[in-house]
Design a protein around this motif. Sequence first.
Motif, mmCIF file in Angstrom:
data_model
loop_
_atom_site.group_PDB
_atom_site.id
_atom_site.type_symbol
_atom_site.label_atom_id
_atom_site.label_comp_id
_atom_site.label_asym_id
_atom_site.label_seq_id
_atom_site.Cartn_x
_atom_site.Cartn_y
_atom_site.Cartn_z
ATOM 1 N N TYR A 13 -17.628 84.166 -75.432
ATOM 2 C CA TYR A 13 -17.593 82.705 -75.396
ATOM 3 C C TYR A 13 -18.568 82.222 -74.333
ATOM 4 O O TYR A 13 -18.439 82.545 -73.146
ATOM 5 N N VAL A 14 -19.565 81.430 -74.759
ATOM 6 C CA VAL A 14 -20.566 80.875 -73.849
ATOM 7 C C VAL A 14 -20.787 79.418 -74.239
ATOM 8 O O VAL A 14 -20.965 79.116 -75.423
ATOM 9 N N ARG A 15 -20.791 78.535 -73.271
ATOM 10 C CA ARG A 15 -20.968 77.112 -73.569
ATOM 11 C C ARG A 15 -21.787 76.437 -72.469
ATOM 12 O O ARG A 15 -21.469 76.553 -71.284
ATOM 13 N N LEU A 16 -22.833 75.741 -72.896
ATOM 14 C CA LEU A 16 -23.613 74.869 -72.029
ATOM 15 C C LEU A 16 -23.424 73.443 -72.517
ATOM 16 O O LEU A 16 -23.560 73.175 -73.720
ATOM 17 N N SER A 17 -23.120 72.510 -71.628
ATOM 18 C CA SER A 17 -22.946 71.117 -72.047
ATOM 19 C C SER A 17 -23.558 70.184 -71.017
ATOM 20 O O SER A 17 -23.634 70.509 -69.825
ATOM 21 N N TRP A 18 -23.989 69.009 -71.486
ATOM 22 C CA TRP A 18 -24.629 68.039 -70.605
ATOM 23 C C TRP A 18 -24.282 66.627 -71.076
ATOM 24 O O TRP A 18 -24.151 66.358 -72.267
ATOM 25 N N ASP A 19 -24.088 65.743 -70.117
ATOM 26 C CA ASP A 19 -23.733 64.358 -70.420
ATOM 27 C C ASP A 19 -24.202 63.471 -69.270
ATOM 28 O O ASP A 19 -23.579 63.438 -68.200
ATOM 29 N N HIS A 20 -25.317 62.774 -69.484
ATOM 30 C CA HIS A 20 -25.854 61.917 -68.434
ATOM 31 C C HIS A 20 -24.916 60.758 -68.116
ATOM 32 O O HIS A 20 -24.763 60.378 -66.957
ATOM 33 N N LYS A 21 -24.297 60.205 -69.130
ATOM 34 C CA LYS A 21 -23.443 59.038 -68.914
ATOM 35 C C LYS A 21 -22.247 59.401 -68.032
ATOM 36 O O LYS A 21 -21.824 58.615 -67.176
ATOM 37 N N ARG A 22 -21.682 60.571 -68.237
ATOM 38 C CA ARG A 22 -20.544 61.015 -67.435
ATOM 39 C C ARG A 22 -20.973 61.773 -66.187
ATOM 40 O O ARG A 22 -20.132 62.287 -65.450
ATOM 41 N N ASN A 23 -22.289 61.891 -65.984
ATOM 42 C CA ASN A 23 -22.822 62.516 -64.772
ATOM 43 C C ASN A 23 -22.334 63.952 -64.617
ATOM 44 O O ASN A 23 -21.879 64.366 -63.553
ATOM 45 N N ILE A 62 -27.846 74.902 -84.162
ATOM 46 C CA ILE A 62 -27.216 75.531 -83.000
ATOM 47 C C ILE A 62 -27.532 74.751 -81.734
ATOM 48 O O ILE A 62 -26.662 74.496 -80.916
ATOM 49 N N ILE A 63 -28.797 74.350 -81.584
ATOM 50 C CA ILE A 63 -29.244 73.629 -80.402
ATOM 51 C C ILE A 63 -29.472 72.170 -80.780
ATOM 52 O O ILE A 63 -30.297 71.874 -81.646
ATOM 53 N N PRO A 64 -28.743 71.235 -80.176
ATOM 54 C CA PRO A 64 -28.851 69.825 -80.577
ATOM 55 C C PRO A 64 -30.183 69.206 -80.182
ATOM 56 O O PRO A 64 -30.884 69.696 -79.289
ATOM 57 N N HIS A 65 -30.516 68.086 -80.841
ATOM 58 C CA HIS A 65 -31.718 67.333 -80.490
ATOM 59 C C HIS A 65 -31.479 66.409 -79.304
ATOM 60 O O HIS A 65 -32.404 66.092 -78.555
ATOM 61 N N ASN A 66 -30.240 65.952 -79.133
ATOM 62 C CA ASN A 66 -29.912 64.971 -78.110
ATOM 63 C C ASN A 66 -29.915 65.610 -76.724
ATOM 64 O O ASN A 66 -29.134 66.522 -76.449
ATOM 65 N N MET A 67 -30.799 65.136 -75.839
ATOM 66 C CA MET A 67 -30.888 65.672 -74.483
ATOM 67 C C MET A 67 -30.096 64.853 -73.479
ATOM 68 O O MET A 67 -29.963 65.239 -72.316
ATOM 69 N N LYS A 68 -29.561 63.712 -73.894
ATOM 70 C CA LYS A 68 -28.737 62.892 -73.009
ATOM 71 C C LYS A 68 -27.273 63.324 -73.028
ATOM 72 O O LYS A 68 -26.568 63.190 -72.032
ATOM 73 N N CYS A 69 -26.814 63.832 -74.167
ATOM 74 C CA CYS A 69 -25.423 64.254 -74.284
ATOM 75 C C CYS A 69 -25.324 65.274 -75.406
ATOM 76 O O CYS A 69 -25.714 64.991 -76.544
ATOM 77 N N GLY A 70 -24.839 66.465 -75.106
ATOM 78 C CA GLY A 70 -24.716 67.487 -76.143
ATOM 79 C C GLY A 70 -24.158 68.777 -75.578
ATOM 80 O O GLY A 70 -23.862 68.887 -74.388
ATOM 81 N N PHE A 71 -24.033 69.756 -76.452
ATOM 82 C CA PHE A 71 -23.578 71.075 -76.022
ATOM 83 C C PHE A 71 -24.119 72.127 -76.973
ATOM 84 O O PHE A 71 -24.501 71.850 -78.108
ATOM 85 N N CYS A 72 -24.148 73.346 -76.476
ATOM 86 C CA CYS A 72 -24.552 74.509 -77.268
ATOM 87 C C CYS A 72 -23.569 75.615 -76.921
ATOM 88 O O CYS A 72 -23.305 75.881 -75.738
ATOM 89 N N ALA A 73 -22.990 76.263 -77.943
ATOM 90 C CA ALA A 73 -21.907 77.197 -77.647
ATOM 91 C C ALA A 73 -21.845 78.330 -78.655
ATOM 92 O O ALA A 73 -22.214 78.182 -79.824
ATOM 93 N N SER A 74 -21.372 79.462 -78.178
ATOM 94 C CA SER A 74 -20.936 80.580 -79.006
ATOM 95 C C SER A 74 -19.425 80.658 -78.862
ATOM 96 O O SER A 74 -18.909 80.812 -77.757
ATOM 97 N N PHE A 75 -18.690 80.544 -79.988
ATOM 98 C CA PHE A 75 -17.235 80.420 -79.931
ATOM 99 C C PHE A 75 -16.509 81.746 -80.165
ATOM 100 O O PHE A 75 -15.309 81.766 -80.373
ATOM 101 N N SER A 76 -17.238 82.856 -80.127
ATOM 102 C CA SER A 76 -16.610 84.156 -80.300
ATOM 103 C C SER A 76 -15.585 84.409 -79.191
ATOM 104 O O SER A 76 -15.825 84.099 -78.016
#
Length: 362
Positions: free
Chosen positions: A127-137, A109-123
């Motif tokens: 619907y809840v989504r957290l996402s992060w991407d250092h490269k895309r700022n 459910i929770i990814p290992h990658n802290m530089k780029c990833g997301f965690c979501a509930s798709f109900s």
Amino acid sequence: MILYTRELSPIPDSVIKNGKAIFGTYDGCPECLDIRGIRAPFTGLPLPKFITNFRIKSSISFMFSIGDYIGMVDFLDQKLFGLVKVVFWDKESKRKFSYRKVMGPRRRIIPHNMKCGFCASFSKNRYVRLSWDHKRNRFSMIFSLKGDDSRPSARAAFVAPYTDERMNEVFAVVPAPTRRRCSATYYATPSIHGTVSLGSTKNYPQAIMNDTDGFSIFQVNRAYYPFEYESESVMISGLTEINGTKKRFTVVLHAVQENQVDADGINSNFLFLDGKKTPLPQIQITHNGGIQKNWVIQDFENMVDLTFTPISRQLQDFSLMLIHDTTTTIYGTFEGVLKTNENEDIVLHNFEGLVRRESTRS
């Protein structure tokens, strides 16, 4: 005057080497938040890796304070299932809104990658989504929550850049409770921009907040949790004035029954002031009248001296098979003083924030 200090080291390639954790406090964002591979983490027994890895539990917490609202978004990965929880308050009316959803088994459910990833509930209803991407700022949080007779539908969307000079990122690996096991936590402090909207109900009209700036704390944790675990934490973020200049500050404090080795030298307590990081010492939290009365939060280095007065609480009690999780999130106000490692005082008066008490048995 000599203040408490703790070294911030460069992030290592891996926090687990030769079956042992590399404990410390690190400056920046790790490529990977992974603590698998510790040799015999439970009482020294040489258990198979698939059993010891199964005891690693993960969580994400996102605290936000923006415009009229303050609250928390949580993801819990219990291996057999996941749980997403959202609770927030209207600062003016003190009205509370709470939602949750159980997620079925997933590989991760929770990814290992802290530089780029997301965690979501798709109900569709939650619907809840957290996402992060250092490269895309880009950091973002979105939720769309369907209401019912007692609560409105709620929507929110926040974004933040990683290049903001006030953004802080740190990583701590601490014993839990001894050097045989560890708890690893990554923190970021995005300066968010976005909106919150609430649907109408029988008793309340629709409410739509204009886009505005706000504050947040993003926390990801992985730990070899024991069968019974308790913790108390403090989360505050906002603006303060020092010598006539407004600055952004964030504080995260934890009082947990884990590190029994060197809690002052290795812990996950921090104060962030704009782009500067101040590691804080171990704290003690007392509430002699119960958790619904005043909390006193102090250390022994005169860097933390706070009193928290509760306004409203949300108790979430969850049981499934052998797993029992009780989380109490409390919204209230802080009074007191925080001190940076440069001897700057942050004085809080009637300042809004959150505290939390967690108890897990699994």
